[in-house]
Design an enzyme around this catalytic site. Structure first.
Site, mmCIF file in Angstrom:
data_model
loop_
_atom_site.group_PDB
_atom_site.id
_atom_site.type_symbol
_atom_site.label_atom_id
_atom_site.label_comp_id
_atom_site.label_asym_id
_atom_site.label_seq_id
_atom_site.Cartn_x
_atom_site.Cartn_y
_atom_site.Cartn_z
ATOM 1 N N LYS A 39 3.091 8.995 9.077
ATOM 2 C CA LYS A 39 2.807 8.385 10.377
ATOM 3 C C LYS A 39 3.712 8.919 11.498
ATOM 4 O O LYS A 39 3.459 10.013 11.996
ATOM 5 C CB LYS A 39 2.812 6.859 10.246
ATOM 6 C CG LYS A 39 1.706 6.413 9.252
ATOM 7 C CD LYS A 39 1.456 4.940 9.178
ATOM 8 C CE LYS A 39 0.187 4.608 8.414
ATOM 9 N NZ LYS A 39 0.375 4.338 6.990
ATOM 10 N N TYR A 67 0.844 -1.194 0.000
ATOM 11 C CA TYR A 67 0.000 0.000 0.000
ATOM 12 C C TYR A 67 0.876 1.239 0.000
ATOM 13 O O TYR A 67 1.820 1.345 0.788
ATOM 14 C CB TYR A 67 -0.901 0.009 1.238
ATOM 15 C CG TYR A 67 -1.847 1.194 1.290
ATOM 16 C CD1 TYR A 67 -2.855 1.351 0.335
ATOM 17 C CD2 TYR A 67 -1.734 2.151 2.293
ATOM 18 C CE1 TYR A 67 -3.732 2.434 0.388
ATOM 19 C CE2 TYR A 67 -2.615 3.239 2.349
ATOM 20 C CZ TYR A 67 -3.605 3.369 1.397
ATOM 21 O OH TYR A 67 -4.465 4.430 1.443
ATOM 22 N N ASP A 116 9.234 3.278 0.241
ATOM 23 C CA ASP A 116 8.131 3.848 1.020
ATOM 24 C C ASP A 116 8.295 3.422 2.479
ATOM 25 O O ASP A 116 8.073 2.263 2.834
ATOM 26 C CB ASP A 116 6.802 3.351 0.435
ATOM 27 C CG ASP A 116 5.587 3.966 1.125
ATOM 28 O OD1 ASP A 116 5.774 4.699 2.116
ATOM 29 O OD2 ASP A 116 4.463 3.700 0.670
HETATM 30 C C1 LIG Z 1 -0.234 4.665 5.632
HETATM 31 C C2 LIG Z 1 0.625 4.464 4.440
HETATM 32 C C3 LIG Z 1 0.582 5.329 3.334
HETATM 33 C C4 LIG Z 1 -0.447 6.431 3.207
HETATM 34 O O1 LIG Z 1 -0.311 7.392 4.194
HETATM 35 P P1 LIG Z 1 -1.601 8.344 4.526
HETATM 36 O O2 LIG Z 1 -1.058 9.334 5.485
HETATM 37 O O3 LIG Z 1 -2.640 7.428 5.107
HETATM 38 O O4 LIG Z 1 -2.029 8.948 3.247
HETATM 39 C C5 LIG Z 1 1.491 5.140 2.315
HETATM 40 N N1 LIG Z 1 2.405 4.152 2.370
HETATM 41 C C6 LIG Z 1 2.468 3.290 3.405
HETATM 42 C C7 LIG Z 1 3.516 2.235 3.419
HETATM 43 C C8 LIG Z 1 1.572 3.411 4.466
HETATM 44 O O5 LIG Z 1 1.612 2.527 5.469
#
Ligand SMILES: *Cc1c(COP(=O)(O)O)cnc(C)c1O
Length: 463
Positions: free
Chosen positions: A298, A158, A253
């Site tokens: 986060k 994701y 990411d």
């Molecule tokens: C949570 C998450 C996102 C998206 O972040 P948001 O602040 O919810 O838009 C993107 N990449 C990873 C790996 C995530 O866990």
């Protein structure tokens, strides 16, 4: 007010009663808890019930909820103004702190008695408000930098909800049993090539076929949005190497893993590539194996809306206003969010990461033991202090294997824990998040609840 009444009222005016689908209890059933406050390792719902929290706002609350020093920093910033739409010195401080955290200084890291040579992972950082914006911008930047269009993504990972990244995008969609989102134009979906995770042959094949059209590979440093799945040893370095061989970039990411699994991110734990040179010196991440762009979210905002992307200067300076790749945000680098992020990162020292690891180990071992005692086939998948249950006996290393597990066992397990006052992520496809505030009392409440939950998981049969 009851949770049921709050949910019913919300459903009249908010789609599904929630502002992010993962908060709905769609895969576990029942009524989502509506929360009114949180402190340390606990959250409290509208009925006044307190739960040991293993969601931690999906990661940010590494210090526990409402840490007094973070709250004080937020109060202080808020009292000086909520948003200026102009630059502040604190944004530079945060960028410097992050860049420093992602550097390895000589003598600070050792392997087999040899010290490592300094490497800086990123030179510059751009602050945005959400992880979605960070990855979306990273993709645009990779395209602008390489002059190519295609993106390689792994199924089950994701990267936020921008159009091009929603194919086979893990937890949120898996929980709802959706393969992809409606509303994404085919022309945009067609620019993303989705392949199985941990599969080197699939990566080689896709580059053999489209190598000169691929702008970037995007990957989670350790996938944690289909439950936790660990990269096979060397997989991240292999991705960087393959991308670079083909003139493409690697976007790492770390929105979920950054500053959560270590003072930097998963890359720092992963021995991304420790290379020994002819002279015997050890280099952490030789340039070949460096990711080109890294995204954060986060934890970096300590619970406030804040995210970031960073990379080498030559790439980052393609961003406006220096370069032609446009990106902007009215609330980017918001002073209150930056204050929360700075306070959180400054407090997150070695003791905090030590505590996070200890708590994760005690709880995950206890989950393992309880499921074993109840005779439930399972594997506990761990990446640093992140972990989750896989209801299958051998580790699931890609999305197909994750989806093939006995996911039906999670609902009864989840509800038994919730009834006992422990709040877990409401989907088997999510990681569990501990905080450094999980003290002995909170941990023992979790441990006490596990045997009955494991028996509940054992007693259910597929529907
Ligand atoms: C949570 C998450 C996102 C998206 O972040 P948001 O602040 O919810 O838009 C993107 N990449 C990873 C790996 C995530 O866990």
């Amino acid at each position: 007010m009851t949770n049921a009444a709050a949910f019913e009222q919300a459903r009249q005016v908010i789609p599904g009663g929630v502002n992010s689908p993962v908060r709905a209890f769609r895969s576990v059933g029942g009524t989502p808890r509506f929360l009114v406050s949180a402190r340390g390792p606990y959250v409290t719902d509208v009925e006044g019930r307190e739960y040991v929290d293993l969601v931690a706002s999906w990661g940010p609350a590494i210090l526990g909820h409402a840490h007094p020093e973070v709250v004080a920093a937020v109060h202080d910033a808020a009292s000086r103004g909520l948003s200026f739409g102009a630059s502040t010195p604190a944004e530079t401080e945060l960028a410097e702190l992050v860049i420093d955290r992602l550097s390895v200084t000589p003598g600070s890291h050792h392997l087999n008695g040899k010290s490592l040579v300094t490497t800086k992972l990123i030179d510059e950082l751009r602050l945005v408000s959400t992880g979605t914006e960070a990855t979306m911008t990273a993709i645009r930047l990779a395209r602008g930098f390489t002059g190519r269009d295609l993106i390689v993504k792994f199924s089950g990972l994701y990267h936020g909800h921008s159009d091009g990244l929603l194919a086979d995008a893990g937890s949120g969609l898996a929980t709802l049993a959706l393969p992809a989102s409606a509303g994404v134009p085919a022309a945009i979906a067609g620019q993303t090539i989705v392949i199985p995770y941990n599969d080197r042959d699939a990566v080689r094949a896709v580059f053999a076929e489209h190598g000169d059209r691929i702008a970037a590979i995007i990957t989670e440093a350790a996938p944690a949005n289909m439950g936790v799945v660990t990269p096979r040893p060397g997989f991240n370095a292999f991705l960087a190497d393959t991308a670079h061989d083909n003139g493409a970039l690697l976007i790492l990411d770390e929105v979920l893993t950054g500053f959560r699994v270590s003072a930097a991110g998963f890359w720092a734990q992963d021995a991304f590539a420790i290379r020994e040179e002819d002279d015997g010196s050890l280099h952490l991440i030789s340039p070949t194996y460096l990711p080109d762009l890294v995204t954060f979210g986060k934890v970096i905002g300590g619970g406030m809306p804040l995210a970031a992307l960073g990379g080498r200067r030559e790439i980052m300076e393609r961003l406006a206003p220096v370069g032609p790749v446009y990106q902007a945000g009215t609330l980017s680098g918001n002073p209150v969010a930056v204050a929360a992020g700075l306070a959180t990162l400054r407090l997150a020292d070695g003791n905090v990461y030590g505590r996070l690891n200890d708590v994760a180990e005690v709880i995950s071992d206890a989950v393992d033991d309880a499921l074993t005692a109840a005779g439930v086939p399972h594997f506990i998948s761990r990446a640093g202090n992140l972990f989750s249950i896989q209801f299958c006996e051998t580790p699931a290393l890609d999305y197909a294997a994750v989806l093939a597990q006995d996911a039906f066992r999670y609902g009864p397990f989840f509800h038994a824990m919730l009834d006992a006052g422990v709040s877990l992520p409401p989907s088997v496809f999510e990681a569990w998040f501990v905080t450094a505030a999980h003290d002995e009392d909170a941990v023992s409440r979790v441990l006490d609840a596990l045997p009955a939950a494991a028996r509940a998981a054992a007693s259910v049969s597929p529907v």
